[in-house]
Every structure is written in structure tokens, then in C-alpha cells.
Design a protein around this motif. Structure first.
Motif, short mmCIF file in Angstrom:
data_model
loop_
_atom_site.label_atom_id
_atom_site.label_comp_id
_atom_site.label_asym_id
_atom_site.label_seq_id
_atom_site.Cartn_x
_atom_site.Cartn_y
_atom_site.Cartn_z
N ASP A 1 0.80 -1.23 0.00
CA ASP A 1 0.00 0.00 0.00
C ASP A 1 0.84 1.28 0.00
O ASP A 1 0.32 2.36 0.30
CB ASP A 1 -0.94 0.02 1.22
N ALA A 2 2.12 1.19 -0.33
CA ALA A 2 3.00 2.37 -0.23
C ALA A 2 2.52 3.50 -1.14
O ALA A 2 2.44 4.66 -0.73
CB ALA A 2 4.44 1.99 -0.55
N ARG A 3 2.18 3.15 -2.37
CA ARG A 3 1.75 4.18 -3.31
C ARG A 3 0.43 4.82 -2.84
O ARG A 3 0.27 6.04 -2.85
CB ARG A 3 1.56 3.54 -4.70
N SER B 1 -0.31 13.10 0.23
CA SER B 1 0.27 14.17 -0.59
C SER B 1 -0.78 15.04 -1.28
O SER B 1 -1.56 14.55 -2.09
CB SER B 1 1.18 13.56 -1.66
N PRO B 2 -0.78 16.33 -1.01
CA PRO B 2 -1.63 17.25 -1.77
C PRO B 2 -1.11 17.43 -3.20
O PRO B 2 -1.83 17.95 -4.05
CB PRO B 2 -1.50 18.59 -1.02
N ARG B 3 0.10 17.01 -3.46
CA ARG B 3 0.69 17.19 -4.78
C ARG B 3 0.44 15.96 -5.64
O ARG B 3 0.54 14.82 -5.18
CB ARG B 3 2.21 17.42 -4.63
N ASP B 4 0.12 16.20 -6.89
CA ASP B 4 -0.12 15.13 -7.85
C ASP B 4 1.16 14.31 -8.05
O ASP B 4 2.18 14.86 -8.48
CB ASP B 4 -0.56 15.77 -9.17
N LEU B 5 1.09 13.03 -7.76
CA LEU B 5 2.28 12.18 -7.88
C LEU B 5 2.23 11.32 -9.15
O LEU B 5 3.12 10.50 -9.37
CB LEU B 5 2.39 11.25 -6.66
N SER B 6 1.19 11.52 -9.97
CA SER B 6 0.97 10.56 -11.06
C SER B 6 2.10 10.56 -12.10
O SER B 6 2.32 9.58 -12.77
CB SER B 6 -0.37 10.83 -11.74
N ARG C 1 11.88 5.52 -4.46
CA ARG C 1 12.93 4.50 -4.53
C ARG C 1 12.48 3.34 -5.41
O ARG C 1 13.29 2.66 -6.02
CB ARG C 1 13.28 4.00 -3.12
N ALA C 2 11.18 3.09 -5.40
CA ALA C 2 10.59 2.02 -6.23
C ALA C 2 9.09 2.23 -6.19
O ALA C 2 8.60 3.07 -5.43
CB ALA C 2 10.96 0.65 -5.67
N ASP C 3 8.37 1.48 -6.99
CA ASP C 3 6.91 1.65 -7.00
C ASP C 3 6.30 1.40 -5.62
O ASP C 3 5.29 2.00 -5.26
CB ASP C 3 6.26 0.70 -8.01
N ASP C 4 6.93 0.53 -4.86
CA ASP C 4 6.38 0.20 -3.53
C ASP C 4 7.28 0.70 -2.40
O ASP C 4 7.25 0.18 -1.30
CB ASP C 4 6.18 -1.30 -3.39
N HIS C 5 8.08 1.73 -2.70
CA HIS C 5 9.03 2.21 -1.69
C HIS C 5 9.35 3.69 -1.90
O HIS C 5 9.87 4.07 -2.95
CB HIS C 5 10.31 1.38 -1.73
N TYR C 6 9.04 4.49 -0.89
CA TYR C 6 9.33 5.93 -0.92
C TYR C 6 10.10 6.32 0.34
O TYR C 6 9.87 5.75 1.41
CB TYR C 6 8.03 6.74 -0.98
N TRP C 7 10.97 7.29 0.17
CA TRP C 7 11.52 7.97 1.33
C TRP C 7 10.87 9.35 1.39
O TRP C 7 10.71 10.01 0.35
CB TRP C 7 13.03 8.21 1.17
N ILE C 8 10.51 9.77 2.60
CA ILE C 8 10.03 11.14 2.80
C ILE C 8 11.09 11.81 3.67
O ILE C 8 11.26 11.48 4.84
CB ILE C 8 8.65 11.16 3.48
N SER C 9 11.84 12.71 3.06
CA SER C 9 12.99 13.34 3.71
C SER C 9 12.48 14.59 4.43
O SER C 9 12.17 15.59 3.80
CB SER C 9 14.02 13.69 2.63
N VAL D 1 -0.36 22.09 -4.35
CA VAL D 1 -1.67 21.51 -4.01
C VAL D 1 -2.41 21.29 -5.34
O VAL D 1 -3.12 22.17 -5.82
CB VAL D 1 -2.46 22.45 -3.08
N ASN D 2 -2.18 20.14 -5.96
CA ASN D 2 -2.76 19.91 -7.28
C ASN D 2 -3.15 18.46 -7.53
O ASN D 2 -3.37 18.06 -8.67
CB ASN D 2 -1.80 20.41 -8.37
N ALA D 3 -3.21 17.64 -6.47
CA ALA D 3 -3.60 16.24 -6.68
C ALA D 3 -5.09 16.16 -7.00
O ALA D 3 -5.89 16.92 -6.45
CB ALA D 3 -3.27 15.41 -5.43
N SER D 4 -5.44 15.24 -7.88
CA SER D 4 -6.85 15.13 -8.26
C SER D 4 -7.56 14.05 -7.46
O SER D 4 -8.78 14.04 -7.37
CB SER D 4 -6.96 14.85 -9.76
N GLY D 5 -6.81 13.13 -6.88
CA GLY D 5 -7.41 12.02 -6.13
C GLY D 5 -7.99 12.45 -4.79
O GLY D 5 -8.08 13.64 -4.48
N ASP D 6 -8.34 11.47 -4.01
CA ASP D 6 -9.07 11.72 -2.77
C ASP D 6 -8.14 11.64 -1.56
O ASP D 6 -8.28 10.76 -0.71
CB ASP D 6 -10.19 10.68 -2.64
N TYR D 7 -7.22 12.56 -1.46
CA TYR D 7 -6.28 12.51 -0.33
C TYR D 7 -6.93 13.07 0.94
O TYR D 7 -7.98 13.71 0.89
CB TYR D 7 -4.98 13.23 -0.68
#
Lengths: 362, 362
Positions: A70-72, A79-84, A112-120, A264-270
Motif C-alpha cells: 500500500d506504499a503508493r 500528498s496534496p501534490r499530484d504524484l501521477s 525508490r521504487a513503486d512500492d518504496h518511498y523515502w520522505i525526507s 496543491v494539485n492532486a486530483s485524487g481523494d487525499y
């Protein structure tokens, strides 16, 4: 300045021996970790940062690692930002906010990968928010703080220095992108990023045993470039308009107030979607502010006045040698935020004339 | 000790003017706020704390306020401790953990009303975890950090001093209970609690404008009691076995490892229930440890060895004048945690003989 008492809770870093040997004169505490603030003097460090190259121990930029099936989804919830369109080698500045639109941090996400993010992260345990969301919703992710210690190489000669240690591929790294480059046989994430406007890189050091060898290799390779140990510089970051979470904005503020509305431009339901929609037209905003006279250190919010009415606060300020004035960052109410507006700032040493500017000093 | 650089992010408190006037010599940073660590010397402060009475600025014990229709449910989701018998005037020590049973903080919950709790936290943004759970689950609660600044009155003469300012009702406050008592016309929550073993109170100061008047009133009333400004004392807290989150335990540890298993007794379905059940038989635990010789300051985990094998860490240590030895807190593996076991601790200054004890120095 007062003294800081040592304890395990104020964590040292794998580079602290190098920092101490280089004669660090002051620290702040950031994410429960020591962050150097000055080596020679803030002014000398500033001058050098703008002309040469520095090595910064920014281990305190801790990573919140989000990994799993469920990382993605987790990233999209946060994220309020569009990550697509985020690419596999990309770093994204993503101000993160709560359900009511209040800022919780302003980290950089590293894919880092589709199922792996770092939040710095900036200063604040954003790991706990992510963990609360994951635990509350039962998401299939592992959330950890891996022992990854960023080392920043900043300054106009950063490309030259980095090339000598990591090879010519360094020059091909685009802004807010990264490559995995090898030192002592280990691949390190090397991103073109950093908390200055002078250009440079951040090396995500995930092998503590290679931290001081890397530090030493950089100093050996950069001797003729006049490389110094350095740190984020108060003057340079204010000139450049680099915000500091906890100083210039807090959970009281929305990203719109912090001038970060474009993220702040994500279209999904964050999670924060409705809360942010309600705050899209802020009645106060971050502004560059020039202040006259001799200022004390800015260790608290200084109220800004128009006549007898408080209309904002100054939250960071420093004397700029290059611009021969006091550069500052403040939050100003809408009726007074137009460039050219003259206000009054109250400091410990009394009142000073302040001018709202149109741009930071860049 | 190095110097600490001032910034708004390292927040001052309403008592900082009093702390500075009293000659504070060192700080730590705790919940993004300044916490004094020494006034005269750690040893002088220690001696005085055990014989007189001190006033401590522990504003850094921030409150996470949980308020609203789902406040009780939220508390039950977060707390491994059974809250069903918690009285309206009661304070509960509730180690809080994530879904996997790792400690996130070890706060004191203060019940303000059926739909309102304060969680008085140790160092770490536990507010963010609570907020993540609430946002993820859509709970009807408001989670804030109100401007409540605890002032601790600690030492054997604490009852005498407090009675002079708040009246005889002070003596009726039971341990980990509170009363609302009036100063300058405002009711303050006054609890019998505090981070020492010398007895005393914590006043939850929720009116910043009354902070320095209260400070001054306490010093005026206690002149003949020899009241001093003080702070949590490293030596006294180790002698007494008072743990420090971030020093003695972290998210790596379960409450069982931290010796806090007795607080894991809730019968309901809280978030960490399964994770804690899986960790109920720890293979390492907090132990009091006596160390021989002259020690450097403990600013990092010191490894404990049995022969060539690392079997734990020492995480806090100090010279105790009263017990004429080095008192310490460490985490020790099961095969070596029996009282009387002799181990070796490696410090910066070399190896020292260490003895596992059965009890802290109380």
C-alpha cells in the motif's frame, strides 16, 4: 547563546567526528539530532558558501521510509501534490497537511521504487502522522526511520568536487533527480538538491561505516577547491527564500499561506482535500521583508504593526552582507502584503521600519 | 558542551525570562522547546532538590488535547492501559505504542472531562500519531497543542511552598490526582506529580500572562524555604529509575522491554493490541546498572559486553554523590539481566566494570 547538554536523545550522527574536528561552534537540534549552525562565523561561512564548496552534515533530514503493497496508496493519501507523473529517479517537494489543512511538515519525497518511498523530512516527527494513518486504516505498509544520513555538497564548485569522487555521471543529474553512484563499492543515492540556492547535491548515506571515509574522501579531493565543512546558512537561506518549518510556518498555517499553493494539485481523494479546498484563498501569506537598523538575533516571532494594529509576524531575520540590509521572512495579512508596503516590526531592542518586498534576494 | 543557536523553532516559554534571570547554564531541546538542564551545577542542583524545593520550567511537556464526541474512543484506541476506572480528577501514565508494539512516547494522560483529555508528552510529536489515527479513521475529535505550560514544584518542601500560594487544599491532592486551584482569580490544574522522586506538584499553566506572576509569587513565598529555580536532574532521575523516552527507550522497544508491562492491561480493541500480545515476553529489559570508575558524559548508547558478545547498552549514566558510585540505566538481554551479573561497558574513555542491580537507588 547558552550551552547544550549532551544526551543520547540529542543524537550524534556518523559525521559528528568530522564536524567536531572541523571546529563546529554551534548546533541546533533538528529531528532529535545535532545539526551544526556555524563553523567560522555565520558571515564567513556565508561568503565561502557563495564562492566555493562546502560539505554539510544534514543527517537530521531523517527519512520516513514507506514500503509495502500500500506504499503508493499511502503516498497519495498523504500528498496534496499530484504524484501521477513522478518518475523513478525523482524527488518531489510535498508540503504535507492534516485533515484541516494545517501544515505538518514540508518534506521532499524520494521515489525508490513503486512500492518504496523515502520522505525526507524537515523538523518534526512526521513519521508519527504516517504511522497513525497506516495503523488507523490498517494499511499494508512498513513505516520506519532507516539509518540514512544525508550529506549535502553545496556551493558553486559542488559539481567539480562531486565529479572527483563519484565520476562524470554527477554532471548529468538533473535538478531534483537522482542517480545511484558508487563509492567504495556501495551505490549511494545522489540527488541534485539541497537547502541553499548555490547549487549542489545531497548524498543519502545509508552505510554508517562509509560515512567518515566518504567525508574524508571529499575533503581530500577538494583541497585545491578550498572545501570547508559547512551547514545550512541563516543569511543565505533567508536571501533565497528557503522556508524553515517551525520557524516560518507551523501547523497554524496552510500551504497557501506559506506560498506553497502550487504544490496543491492532486486530483485524487487525499486526506486533506476538503480541508485545503476551504483554505485556498488565504488572508495572510509569507513575504520577503527588508528591515532597517541593527537587529538582535530573531529567536521568537516579532510582531509586525500597521499603526496600532498587528498585521503579521517576522519569523526569521539576519544581516545580509551582500545586500547591505536585514533580510527577513514574515507572514503578513492581505491588506498589507503588497510590495512596497511599509510596516513596523517590534523586536526586543525596539521598533524598526520594515518594507514588504516583491521578491526574495535572488 | 557546544553552544545552541537561537531560533523561533527552538521555542522559548512564558517562564524563560525567569529561567534566564535565575542564571540557567545549559539547555536541552525537548518537543521543539527549551528545557533547562543545569543552574548552579548538576551536583549542587541535585543536593538542593533532595533537601529543599525547586521550581521547574517544564513547559516542554506539551499537551496533546483530544476533545470532542469521539475523544473517549480515541483514548481507548491509543491506550494499552485500561481507562475504564479513570476518575475525573485522575492522571494516568500510559505508554503509547504503534501497531507493532513499538513505543511512541510515554505520556501522562490527564482527564479534563468525559470528552476532553490532555496527553502530557515526553519528547516526540505524539500529536502527529493521534492526528494520523483521527484523520485516517475520520474520528470526530479536535486535536491541538494548547498553550499549556507545566510548572513543576519539586522537593521535600513542595507541600509547604504550594500551600502558601494555593492554600491548604494542596495537601489533600492525592498522587496522580489533580484539583483546580485559584491564583490571581484563575483556576489552574494542580496535580501531585513530577519527574523526580522527591515529591511535588505540576501546575498546568494555561494563561501565559499569569506565568511570570505565578513564578514570582512562588519565589516570594518560598524565600525562607530556600526555593531555587531547578530542572529535571540527571543524577536524581537515574537513581530513581525515571526513564527518559529517546534516551532509555525508543520505538525499537516495547513497553515490556522498558519494564512498563503492568500498564498493558486494556481489555478493549485498541490499535496495538495484537502487536503487544506478540511481544509480551521480552528477551531484553531495562535494568539499573552500577558502573565502576570515572565516566565521561553519556551522550550516546554505550555497548555492554559479556566477554566478546554485546548483550545490551547503557543509555543514561551519572556520578551519584549520595551513593558514591556511577548510577546508570541500560537495556540488557535476558541471559545477562539477573541482579548481580557483572558485565563490561565500553565508553569513549575505555572499558568499565558494570554490575546489574535488582533495584534502582531508592
Amino acid at each position: 547563546m547558552a550551552l547544550i547538554s549532551p544526551s543520547r536523545r540529542l543524537r550524534r550522527t556518523p559525521f559528528t567526528p568530522g564536524v567536531e574536528a572541523a571546529g563546529v561552534k554551534g548546533y541546533t537540534v533538528y529531528n532529535h539530532m545535532l545539526l551544526p549552525t556555524v563553523f567560522r562565523s555565520v558571515e564567513e561561512d556565508y561568503r565561502h558558501l557563495k564562492t566555493a564548496v562546502q560539505v554539510w552534515d544534514v543527517s537530521c533530514e531523517r527519512q520516513v521510509s514507506i514500503r509495502g503493497r500500500d506504499a503508493r496508496r499511502m503516498m497519495e493519501l498523504l500528498s496534496p501534490r499530484d504524484l501521477s507523473k513522478m518518475q523513478d529517479d525523482q524527488c518531489y517537494y510535498i508540503p504535507v497537511v492534516d485533515r484541516a489543512g494545517g501544515m505538518l511538515n514540508d518534506p521532499v519525497a524520494v521515489k525508490r521504487a513503486d512500492d518504496h518511498y523515502w520522505i525526507s523530512i524537515a523538523d518534526g516527527d512526521f513519521l508519527q502522522y504516517a504511522l497513525g494513518v497506516a495503523d488507523g486504516m490498517g494499511l499494508d505498509v512498513e513505516i520506519t526511520e532507516p539509518d540514512v544520513c544525508p550529506l549535502a555538497i553545496q556551493g558553486p564548485k559542488a559539481d567539480d568536487l562531486m565529479t572527483r569522487v563519484f565520476g562524470d555521471q554527477v554532471r548529468e543529474i538533473r535538478f531534483f533527480r537522482y542517480k545511484e553512484l558508487t563509492f567504495e563499492g556501495h551505490p549511494f543515492v545522489v540527488a541534485r538538491s539541497g537547502y541553499s540556492k548555490q547549487g549542489g547535491f545531497e548524498i543519502y548515506v545509508d552505510r554508517a561505516d562509509l560515512a567518515m571515509p566518504l567525508w574524508d574522501a571529499l575533503f581530500a579531493a577538494g583541497e585545491d577547491l578550498n572545501v570547508w565543512a559547512g551547514c545550512p546558512n541563516l543569511i543565505e537561506r533567508i536571501e533565497g527564500g528557503l522556508l524553515s518549518f517551525g520557524n516560518d510556518m507551523t501547523r497554524e498555517n496552510s500551504p497557501f499561506e506559506a506560498g506553497l499553493g502550487k504544490f496543491v494539485n492532486a486530483s485524487g481523494d487525499y486526506l486533506a482535500k476538503a480541508g485545503l479546498a476551504a483554505r485556498a484563498n488565504p488572508d495572510r501569506m509569507i513575504r520577503p521583508i527588508e528591515i532597517e537598523g541593527d537587529l538582535p538575533p530573531c529567536d521568537r516571532a516579532w510582531p509586525l504593526f500597521a499603526g496600532d494594529t498587528q498585521v503579521g509576524n517576522v519569523t526569521s531575520a539576519a544581516r545580509s552582507p551582500d545586500f547591505n540590509t536585514n533580510v527577513a521572512i514574515g507572514m503578513v495579512e492581505a491588506a498589507h502584503w503588497a510590495p512596497g508596503t511599509t510596516l513596523r516590526v517590534e523586536t526586543l531592542d525596539g521598533a524598526h521600519v520594515a518594507h514588504v518586498r516583491d521578491k526574495f534576494w535572488i
